[in-house]
Scaffold this active site. Structure first.
Site, PDB file in Angstrom:
ATOM      1  N   GLU A  36      81.262  11.811   8.011  1.00  0.00           N
ATOM      2  CA  GLU A  36      82.511  12.123   7.730  1.00  0.00           C
ATOM      3  C   GLU A  36      82.656  12.700   6.449  1.00  0.00           C
ATOM      4  O   GLU A  36      84.501  13.074   6.263  1.00  0.00           O
ATOM      5  CB  GLU A  36      83.081  10.736   8.335  1.00  0.00           C
ATOM      6  CG  GLU A  36      84.619  11.149   8.865  1.00  0.00           C
ATOM      7  CD  GLU A  36      85.369   9.890   9.668  1.00  0.00           C
ATOM      8  OE1 GLU A  36      86.361   9.512   9.074  1.00  0.00           O
ATOM      9  OE2 GLU A  36      84.872   9.413   9.199  1.00  0.00           O
TER      10      GLU A  36
ATOM     11  N   SER B 256      89.584  -0.938   6.816  1.00  0.00           N
ATOM     12  CA  SER B 256      90.660  -0.659   5.839  1.00  0.00           C
ATOM     13  C   SER B 256      89.989  -0.838   4.592  1.00  0.00           C
ATOM     14  O   SER B 256      89.107  -0.936   4.197  1.00  0.00           O
ATOM     15  CB  SER B 256      91.241  -2.413   6.413  1.00  0.00           C
ATOM     16  OG  SER B 256      90.511  -3.013   6.312  1.00  0.00           O
TER      17      SER B 256
ATOM     18  N   GLU C  27      90.548  -3.998   2.829  1.00  0.00           N
ATOM     19  CA  GLU C  27      89.856  -4.895   2.467  1.00  0.00           C
ATOM     20  C   GLU C  27      87.881  -4.620   2.759  1.00  0.00           C
ATOM     21  O   GLU C  27      86.601  -5.415   2.138  1.00  0.00           O
ATOM     22  CB  GLU C  27      89.798  -5.896   3.830  1.00  0.00           C
ATOM     23  CG  GLU C  27      91.519  -6.344   2.702  1.00  0.00           C
ATOM     24  CD  GLU C  27      92.750  -5.675   2.959  1.00  0.00           C
ATOM     25  OE1 GLU C  27      94.231  -6.133   2.696  1.00  0.00           O
ATOM     26  OE2 GLU C  27      92.281  -4.897   4.386  1.00  0.00           O
TER      27      GLU C  27
END
Length: 416
Positions: free
Chosen positions: A267, A392, A394
């Site tokens: 990707e 995310s 994190e």
């Protein structure tokens, strides 16, 4: 990495520019500037027709590599530019793919509705699929005939994808899929969905998963529910599978985690540079609004805009370094951290440079919905999610810490 454009690239640029100028006419002009993240609801019918026009011109799948006939698990040689590929697509070098993206952005061509199939599924099939799977699905993607969506995230299994609960059981030569996916982009328009599901009962985490291909046209078996966002649009969806038939598994049953992670690595290819071209256009709009406004002498805003420009250049060089083979296992996570925060800050700037007027949009009290968000307000609202979706911040930091820096892994059971 030397990323200069040579004579062959400039010849390709001329060809791309002439084709776009000749074909982005008539009914397609209504879709100019429409679509893309935060605006996927715009001009869907026109953009789908435009996808087929791109297919007829051979402009879908420019960077597809050849696959090894009859084998899965490895990519073949990169095709030589200047010819047609086996699925009708033009063959382009890395620099020519960037040229195409630049020219596409120059004319503000419609936002692509087929990018998930072209940039995610197709390279995955080339890397892990069988010859039969490639011959079945790649021509339809290259023609712009079939659209795809991605069935990964679930409630409770977003960034922690290995916690997914969607299950699939054998049914003759295929599988029956039951479960729920969420944040599924373009599901309302997709013909197919690639779904990560648990095919081994009792398995845990990344074991016992399979990468399945599920047709979306299964009334009573597949239900799509749009999720209305702060921006008022609904490009994300919930998708419910109730015994939906899956016809194919990619990479072999039980190898879904390897295939899914391979897809995520694919990707972050040329699409990262394409994304940055769009970012540059958005930054230009914000800068123009700043210069036209009353706060053009504000030193704080000027500094923030300069920083945005410099950071965008940094992201470009990082993407080129990665494409040149100089990245490591953490490169995709670094790229996501960079662009997620950058784009979110740009959304904040888009409103800030307009001052108090940034909180008020165009309105027509005689209309059914008198107040509508403008383009910059939608940018601000949509970018609030940039540091969450697609992995995310994190999670990206954990990947860098564990896989690149060699720090101790987070104790997942204790964390729950």
């Amino acid at each position: 990495m030397d990323f200069g454009f040579g004579p062959a690239d400039e010849e390709f640029r001329t060809r791309a520019r002439e084709w776009l100028d000749a074909h982005l006419v008539g009914p397609y002009t209504a879709a100019v500037g429409l679509g893309g993240p935060g605006s996927e609801h715009e001009g869907v019918a026109e953009r789908r027709a435009w996808e087929r026009e791109l297919g007829r011109g051979g402009w879908i799948g420019l960077g597809w590599e050849s696959g090894e006939p009859g084998e899965s698990g490895g990519q073949g040689e990169r095709a030589e530019p200047g010819e047609r590929g086996e699925y009708g697509q033009q063959r382009a070098s890395l620099t020519q793919q960037v040229v195409w993206a630049e020219e596409y952005a120059r004319v503000r061509a419609p936002g692509r509705v087929g990018h998930i199939g072209e940039n995610l599924l197709a390279p995955t099939l080339i890397a892990y699929g069988t010859r039969e799977q490639r011959d079945r699905f790649l021509p339809a993607i290259a023609r712009g005939d079939e659209l795809w969506c991605q069935g990964y995230s679930e409630p409770g299994a977003g960034s922690d994808l290995a916690a997914l609960r969607t299950a699939a059981v054998r049914d003759g030569a295929g599988w029956r899929v039951t479960g729920q996916k969420i944040w599924t982009s373009l599901a309302q328009d997709a013909d197919w969905c690639f779904v990560l599901a648990r095919t081994e009962p009792g398995s845990r985490r990344h074991h016992g998963l399979s990468f399945l291909l599920v047709p979306m046209d299964q009334p009573g078996r597949v239900e799509v529910r749009p999720i209305r966002q702060m921006s008022g649009t609904s490009e994300f969806n919930e998708v419910f599978f109730d015994g939906a038939a899956a016809t194919e598994v990619v990479g072999g049953e039980g190898n879904g985690w390897q295939v899914a992670m391979g897809l995520l690595a694919l990707e972050r290819g040329v699409s990262t540079l394409v994304q940055q071209i769009g970012f540059a256009a958005e930054l230009d709009r914000v800068l123009a609004a700043f210069l036209a406004g009353s706060g053009a002498d504000d030193p704080v805003l000027r500094d923030r805009l300069v920083r945005q420009w410099a950071e965008l250049r940094t992201m470009r060089w990082n993407a080129l370094r990665t494409l040149g083979g100089q990245g490591d296992e953490g490169a995709p996570s670094v790229a996501k951290l960079l662009w997620g925060g950058w784009h979110q800050r740009l959304g904040e700037l888009a409103v800030a440079v307009r001052g108090a007027a940034g909180a008020v949009g165009p309105y027509d009290w005689s209309a059914e919905r008198p107040y509508q968000l403008d383009e910059e307000q939608r940018l601000f609202l949509f970018t609030r999610a940039d540091t969450i979706y697609g992995g995310s911040d994190e999670i990206q930091r954990n990947i860098i810490a564990e896989r690149v820096l060699g720090l101790p892994r987070e104790p997942k059971e204790a964390a729950r």
